[in-house]
Design an enzyme around this catalytic site. Structure first.
Site, PDB file in Angstrom:
ATOM      1  N   TYR A 103      46.252  27.167  32.466  1.00 36.22           N
ATOM      2  CA  TYR A 103      44.964  27.107  33.158  1.00 36.22           C
ATOM      3  C   TYR A 103      43.963  28.060  32.513  1.00 36.22           C
ATOM      4  O   TYR A 103      42.820  27.675  32.220  1.00 36.22           O
ATOM      5  CB  TYR A 103      45.155  27.458  34.632  1.00 36.22           C
ATOM      6  CG  TYR A 103      43.860  27.595  35.404  1.00 36.22           C
ATOM      7  CD1 TYR A 103      43.018  26.503  35.588  1.00 36.22           C
ATOM      8  CD2 TYR A 103      43.477  28.820  35.952  1.00 36.22           C
ATOM      9  CE1 TYR A 103      41.821  26.623  36.287  1.00 36.22           C
ATOM     10  CE2 TYR A 103      42.286  28.947  36.665  1.00 36.22           C
ATOM     11  CZ  TYR A 103      41.460  27.847  36.829  1.00 36.22           C
ATOM     12  OH  TYR A 103      40.282  27.968  37.515  1.00 36.22           O
ATOM     13  N   ASN A 132      39.735  34.026  43.549  1.00 33.70           N
ATOM     14  CA  ASN A 132      40.093  33.943  44.969  1.00 33.70           C
ATOM     15  C   ASN A 132      38.883  33.733  45.877  1.00 33.70           C
ATOM     16  O   ASN A 132      38.629  34.502  46.807  1.00 33.70           O
ATOM     17  CB  ASN A 132      40.843  35.211  45.404  1.00 33.70           C
ATOM     18  CG  ASN A 132      42.176  35.369  44.708  1.00 33.70           C
ATOM     19  OD1 ASN A 132      42.906  34.407  44.517  1.00 33.70           O
ATOM     20  ND2 ASN A 132      42.491  36.581  44.302  1.00 33.70           N
TER      21      ASN A 132
END
Length: 376
Positions: A103, A132
């Site tokens: 990723y 996040n």
């Protein structure tokens, strides 16, 4: 101004669009997985700015990282270069672009593509390395522990915590969107700028789970979270967005007696306690005083007479109030007080007390308004 948002159906895309649509003189163009490259080219032909939010972070196969994160970015940059359209690009990247996982590598390659576009076109490119991000509309069981915890706890499902002491850095979706909107109107120089979103918040997995559980339990404990901590307010609003749609409401525990009923509504060490009562006609509540606890009375419906007497005096003071007036009456310490329903219908009153009721230290002492009155 025409604003193109790729990844329009994603978590960040939906939130950004809901803000962009409220701005004057902006037209929002969208691109998502349901669209093809011809549609992308048509939108880029009229776009003035691109928010490139589309991406893949939890694919079925590793090849999808390249398709979703690299190839789409390459297509976007190539179209703009071929049509000589050096328009600004705001790229949603990730802090993992610094890592060598699949990723992270794909996000770093996407960054390299927009950096090359900026160099070849002279356009302005802003790269946001996010981490996040949490908030409403984020998909649970995908890539957000906050979304997963909120969804599971709101639905009374178990959660798994691998390491309660592990620290997370969290960024709230509205702070991301506000940064995007601010940069849209700012003077963006040619070349590449790395942007940050602030504030960020740090919390451990264990504390995060406990906090979200406390939101669920608040329906029973009535304890309001400590909103002086900005993260708590953001998490609380996020948690509520994951409630089942048939579970938005809940009942309060009512204490009933011949006078009527009373129910606690909310309480907190920071602001005290709120409760509401219904009182039958002709009934008086109170005939007591407090040494430390302060109160406010607000009659919402009906007519009442609120009476006071200083503990060291004999004079009785009267305040008539009606629900139509929304008139707040402060209850000083050291004054015995009462509230009587003097109307023909039920009296509904909202009360605030400066501290939570503690049965071990109630700070409530019976004292009639008139020496011959019977306290109730």
């Amino acid at each position: 101004m025409n604003i193109l948002v790729t990844g329009a159906n994603g978590f960040i895309g939906k939130n950004l669009i809901s803000w962009l649509e409220r701005q004057d003189n902006l037209k929002v163009l969208t691109f998502s997985r349901e669209n093809n490259t011809n549609e992308l080219e048509n939108r880029l032909a009229i776009a003035d700015v691109v928010y490139h939010l589309a991406g893949v972070n939890r694919p079925q196969t590793e090849d999808e990282f390249k398709t979703g994160n690299v190839h789409l970015t390459a297509d976007l940059c190539n179209v703009l270069l071929q049509h000589d359209r050096p328009i600004p690009i705001f790229l949603a990247s990730s802090t993992q672009s610094m890592l060598d996982n699949h990723y992270g590598i794909s996000k770093r390659q996407a960054e390299d593509l927009v950096i090359r576009y900026a160099a070849q076109s002279g356009a302005s490119v802003s790269i946001y390395r996010l981490t996040n991000v949490f908030g409403k509309w984020c998909r649970p069981n995908y890539n957000s522990v906050v979304a997963t915890f909120c969804h599971h706890i709101a639905h009374n499902l178990p959660i798994t915590i691998s390491d309660p002491a592990r620290e997370l850095e969290l960024i709230y979706i509205d702070d991301v969107v506000k940064t995007y909107l601010g940069d849209l109107t700012a003077a963006n120089p040619a070349g590449v700028t790395y942007r940050t979103v602030s504030p960020s918040h740090t919390i451990t997995l264990g504390c995060l789970a406990d906090l979200i559980r406390s939101f669920r339990d608040a329906r029973h404990t009535l304890n309001i979270p400590d909103f002086s901590n900005p993260l708590v307010g953001k998490l609380y609003g996020t948690y509520l967005s994951y409630l089942p749609e048939d579970d938005f409401s809940y009942k309060l525990d009512q204490k009933r007696d011949p006078r009527g009923c009373l129910a606690e509504f909310a309480k907190s060490p920071a602001f005290g306690q709120i409760f509401v009562s219904r009182t039958a006609p002709g009934v008086t509540r109170g005939h007591h005083y407090h040494h430390t606890k302060a109160e406010k009375f607000l009659v919402l419906e009906g007519e009442a007479m609120i009476r006071f007497r200083h503990l060291r005096h004999t004079q009785v003071i009267e305040y008539p109030v009606r629900g139509e007036d929304f008139r707040v009456v402060d209850i000083p310490t050291g004054y015995t007080h009462s509230i009587e329903n003097i109307g023909q219908s039920e009296l509904i009153t909202l009360f605030w007390a400066s501290e939570e009721f503690d049965p071990e230290r109630p700070d409530t002492y019976l004292e009639p308004i008139h020496p011959t009155s019977k306290a109730q």
